[in-house]
Write a protein that holds these residues in place. Sequence first.
Motif, PDB file in Angstrom:
ATOM      1  N   GLU A 450      75.372  56.184  22.364  1.00 29.71           N
ATOM      2  CA  GLU A 450      74.156  56.099  23.168  1.00 29.71           C
ATOM      3  C   GLU A 450      73.998  57.286  24.107  1.00 29.71           C
ATOM      4  N   ALA A 451      75.120  57.802  24.626  1.00 32.37           N
ATOM      5  CA  ALA A 451      75.037  58.948  25.533  1.00 32.37           C
ATOM      6  C   ALA A 451      74.450  60.151  24.819  1.00 32.37           C
ATOM      7  N   LEU A 452      74.879  60.376  23.593  1.00 35.74           N
ATOM      8  CA  LEU A 452      74.365  61.506  22.820  1.00 35.74           C
ATOM      9  C   LEU A 452      72.888  61.310  22.492  1.00 35.74           C
ATOM     10  N   ALA A 453      72.533  60.098  22.119  1.00 36.06           N
ATOM     11  CA  ALA A 453      71.121  59.817  21.826  1.00 36.06           C
ATOM     12  C   ALA A 453      70.265  59.985  23.078  1.00 36.06           C
ATOM     13  N   GLY A 454      70.824  59.613  24.223  1.00 31.73           N
ATOM     14  CA  GLY A 454      70.077  59.712  25.469  1.00 31.73           C
ATOM     15  C   GLY A 454      69.779  61.149  25.857  1.00 31.73           C
ATOM     16  N   VAL A 455      70.761  62.035  25.748  1.00 31.29           N
ATOM     17  CA  VAL A 455      70.528  63.417  26.156  1.00 31.29           C
ATOM     18  C   VAL A 455      69.590  64.140  25.197  1.00 31.29           C
ATOM     19  N   MET A 456      69.451  63.622  23.981  1.00 33.78           N
ATOM     20  CA  MET A 456      68.501  64.228  23.048  1.00 33.78           C
ATOM     21  C   MET A 456      67.056  64.010  23.492  1.00 33.78           C
ATOM     22  N   GLU A 457      66.853  63.135  24.463  1.00 36.86           N
ATOM     23  CA  GLU A 457      65.504  62.907  24.994  1.00 36.86           C
ATOM     24  C   GLU A 457      65.137  63.916  26.085  1.00 36.86           C
ATOM     25  N   LEU A 458      66.073  64.773  26.461  1.00 38.72           N
ATOM     26  CA  LEU A 458      65.752  65.822  27.431  1.00 38.72           C
ATOM     27  C   LEU A 458      64.648  66.716  26.887  1.00 38.72           C
ATOM     28  N   GLN A 459      63.825  67.251  27.775  1.00 34.92           N
ATOM     29  CA  GLN A 459      62.725  68.092  27.335  1.00 34.92           C
ATOM     30  C   GLN A 459      62.692  69.393  28.129  1.00 34.92           C
ATOM     31  N   TYR A 460      61.842  70.271  27.679  1.00 40.93           N
ATOM     32  CA  TYR A 460      61.647  71.563  28.331  1.00 40.93           C
ATOM     33  C   TYR A 460      61.300  71.347  29.810  1.00 40.93           C
ATOM     34  N   GLY A 461      61.958  72.103  30.694  1.00 44.90           N
ATOM     35  CA  GLY A 461      61.704  71.997  32.124  1.00 44.90           C
ATOM     36  C   GLY A 461      62.732  71.173  32.867  1.00 44.90           C
ATOM     37  N   ASN A 462      63.509  70.352  32.145  1.00 45.92           N
ATOM     38  CA  ASN A 462      64.567  69.581  32.783  1.00 45.92           C
ATOM     39  C   ASN A 462      65.745  70.498  33.104  1.00 45.92           C
ATOM     40  N   ARG A 463      66.376  70.288  34.266  1.00 47.19           N
ATOM     41  CA  ARG A 463      67.499  71.140  34.679  1.00 47.19           C
ATOM     42  C   ARG A 463      68.654  71.080  33.696  1.00 47.19           C
ATOM     43  N   GLN A 464      68.784  69.961  32.964  1.00 50.07           N
ATOM     44  CA  GLN A 464      69.937  69.791  32.078  1.00 50.07           C
ATOM     45  C   GLN A 464      69.703  70.322  30.669  1.00 50.07           C
ATOM     46  N   THR A 465      68.476  70.724  30.383  1.00 49.83           N
ATOM     47  CA  THR A 465      68.176  71.170  29.019  1.00 49.83           C
ATOM     48  C   THR A 465      68.989  72.395  28.636  1.00 49.83           C
ATOM     49  N   PHE A 466      69.115  73.346  29.556  1.00 52.55           N
ATOM     50  CA  PHE A 466      69.942  74.522  29.282  1.00 52.55           C
ATOM     51  C   PHE A 466      71.370  74.109  28.952  1.00 52.55           C
ATOM     52  N   LEU A 467      71.916  73.153  29.704  1.00 54.12           N
ATOM     53  CA  LEU A 467      73.294  72.724  29.474  1.00 54.12           C
ATOM     54  C   LEU A 467      73.463  72.177  28.063  1.00 54.12           C
ATOM     55  N   LEU A 468      72.552  71.298  27.639  1.00 51.01           N
ATOM     56  CA  LEU A 468      72.654  70.711  26.305  1.00 51.01           C
ATOM     57  C   LEU A 468      72.570  71.787  25.230  1.00 51.01           C
ATOM     58  N   LEU A 469      71.597  72.674  25.353  1.00 57.22           N
ATOM     59  CA  LEU A 469      71.447  73.715  24.338  1.00 57.22           C
ATOM     60  C   LEU A 469      72.648  74.643  24.293  1.00 57.22           C
ATOM     61  N   SER A 470      73.253  74.913  25.444  1.00 53.45           N
ATOM     62  CA  SER A 470      74.379  75.849  25.473  1.00 53.45           C
ATOM     63  C   SER A 470      75.590  75.303  24.719  1.00 53.45           C
ATOM     64  N   LEU A 471      75.674  73.968  24.538  1.00 50.44           N
ATOM     65  CA  LEU A 471      76.783  73.391  23.775  1.00 50.44           C
ATOM     66  C   LEU A 471      76.713  73.749  22.297  1.00 50.44           C
ATOM     67  N   LEU A 472      75.540  74.207  21.853  1.00 46.10           N
ATOM     68  CA  LEU A 472      75.366  74.506  20.425  1.00 46.10           C
ATOM     69  C   LEU A 472      75.895  75.873  20.050  1.00 46.10           C
ATOM     70  N   TYR A 473      76.241  76.676  21.063  1.00 45.44           N
ATOM     71  CA  TYR A 473      76.590  78.074  20.799  1.00 45.44           C
ATOM     72  C   TYR A 473      78.036  78.367  21.177  1.00 45.44           C
ATOM     73  N   GLU A 474      78.589  79.328  20.488  1.00 41.78           N
ATOM     74  CA  GLU A 474      79.937  79.790  20.793  1.00 41.78           C
ATOM     75  C   GLU A 474      79.908  81.030  21.681  1.00 41.78           C
ATOM     76  N   ASN A 475      78.738  81.360  22.179  1.00 48.06           N
ATOM     77  CA  ASN A 475      78.564  82.571  22.981  1.00 48.06           C
ATOM     78  C   ASN A 475      79.479  82.576  24.198  1.00 48.06           C
ATOM     79  N   LYS A 476      79.979  83.748  24.587  1.00 42.16           N
ATOM     80  CA  LYS A 476      80.860  83.861  25.747  1.00 42.16           C
ATOM     81  C   LYS A 476      80.204  84.643  26.884  1.00 42.16           C
ATOM     82  N   GLY A 477      78.946  84.982  26.770  1.00 39.22           N
ATOM     83  CA  GLY A 477      78.315  85.825  27.776  1.00 39.22           C
ATOM     84  C   GLY A 477      77.321  85.108  28.651  1.00 39.22           C
ATOM     85  N   TRP A 478      77.519  83.803  28.871  1.00 42.26           N
ATOM     86  CA  TRP A 478      76.538  83.033  29.627  1.00 42.26           C
ATOM     87  C   TRP A 478      76.329  83.580  31.034  1.00 42.26           C
TER      88      TRP A 478
END
Length: 589
Positions: A450-478
């Motif tokens: 449920e936690a994963l399903a819940g965060v998928m409801e985040l939308q553009y403009g929410n402070r946490q959206t960047f955090l969720l999207l950043s989990l998808l990348y292996e980038n080291k230059g944040w």
Amino acid sequence: MGYSATTIAVTIEKINQEYFLPAIQRPFVWGPEQMVALFDSLMKGYPISSFLFWGVAPENELNWQIYKFTENFRFGEVHNEIADTSGRKLTLVLDGQQRLTSMLIGLRGSFTVKAKGKRWDNPDAWQRKKLYIDLLVDPALIPKSEDTEDDIEHSYGFELFETPPQSGAANLWIKVGDILSYPEPDQFAAFVDKTIERLPATRNWAVVETARRNLQRLYQVIWVDKIISYYTETNQDYDRVLGIFVRANDGGTKLSKSDLMLSMISSKWTDISAREEIYNFVDTLNGRLDRKNDVTKDFVMKACLVLSDLDHVYQVKNFTNGNMEIMRGNWNKIQQSLRRTFRLANSFGIDRDTLTSLNALLPIAYYLHKTDFDLLSATTPSFVSNAERIRRWLIAALLNRVFGGTSDSTIGAAKNAIASSPQLTKDFPLEALNAALTRQIKRPSNLTGEALAGVMELQYGNRQTFLLLSLLYENKGWGSMTFHVDHIFPQGRLDRKYLMKNNVPMSKIEELMACTNRIGNLQLLASAENLDKSNASFEDWIRSRDTSFLEKHLIPQDEHLWSIMMLPKFVAEREKMIIDRLASVHGDI
């Protein structure tokens, strides 16, 4: 000892000569409107409450950190200047700082405020203003508001100006502080006559009388009436004085917990100024690292308890003499650990805009404090993997609101899990930490179900959206690069007017617009990439992306989904891919 009374003029003369502030006082927090309201109340003869002083015995003068009152105040400043009280009679103000500082600024100083619509970092935005009064304002002619039963309007003509205002037929301005130059009645009488002479020759009797009456009223308030009623505590027991201080400040602009805790620390850290140390350290964390943060004094003092392995509940009872000595002994290392923690979080791209819980950083700080690791100091495999584990754990904890609400017990569970981990000397104990937190909050602490399903409801403009999207990348230059939360299908193409212009049915428009800001239509792009995307048509841009780009951003490679009319299916497909990606690493988050 009973109450005494004196005039405002005598009191102002003693400020920063005899009257000073103890470290237990918070900084000046009143705004210009409150200062003007105070002077208006004085002119109306309203009571302004009594004051509480503490007469410090000469033998105790060096035991306390003493501060000056602010005379020339810049709105938003939080620091008072340390006072040199050598050889002076010393009286500390326990209750009344805001009122006395406002009188000092209005009569002898200035109030620097920011002009509306200008940036805080623009030097031209700041205006240094002084308090003036228009002597031609007749309070008896000010209409009473129909919205209130109380006469709370500012009936007298007080106003702040950067440059002296122009007087004329309708106004007769004087700087309020000028009244201090005329202590004797005959001097004041000459000043009144000189001021009245500034009125136009066509003045009428009523105007003259209003000006004279207002000026005489101001003189009476400042020089004659004993408005300052005060009680002076002479007992030298600091604990008693602290108790009196807390009781006296239990009203008005509330005394914050950090003010009280800081006052207690300041009284016991005798070799350094705790107030200066903590204020300056907070300034460092907020403004002198790679990214801007929003750290509070409360957080730093709570961290002192946590990192010192003391009872971390942020209450007065835990700031005992013994505990404060322990915190003082650990202070240098505590600063080092917190600085490393915020530098690490900033390297993840997490700062004041995306860090939704300061408490989520305490387990990380505790781990770094115990291991003495600086994970940004080297690129060894161990340091790199630990930093990544911490990044994924922190983002998941923020997204899952693990430290929301009252989090003392959660912090305790996290600290105990780290302290008891056999891997403490090496790896960040992610599994043990998640297990302990799951038991504590009675739901999974990582992103599953449920936690994963819940965060998928985040939308553009929410402070946490960047955090969720950043989990998808292996980038080291944040932390070193600027990333934008970007719409894959551009917002401009999903505008209602644009869609209607292109003959899209209304039912379809609503469906498309509902998908615009969903996670499935968002990605993270470096600023240069985003500019490149903006300069090309969407069709050209997406068809020019190679396979590695599509895989990196989890963009479905089925080209028939790249049509704007297929956006709902595109978003649904991409969100499945995002959930699969997150689920595949759920052991690490």
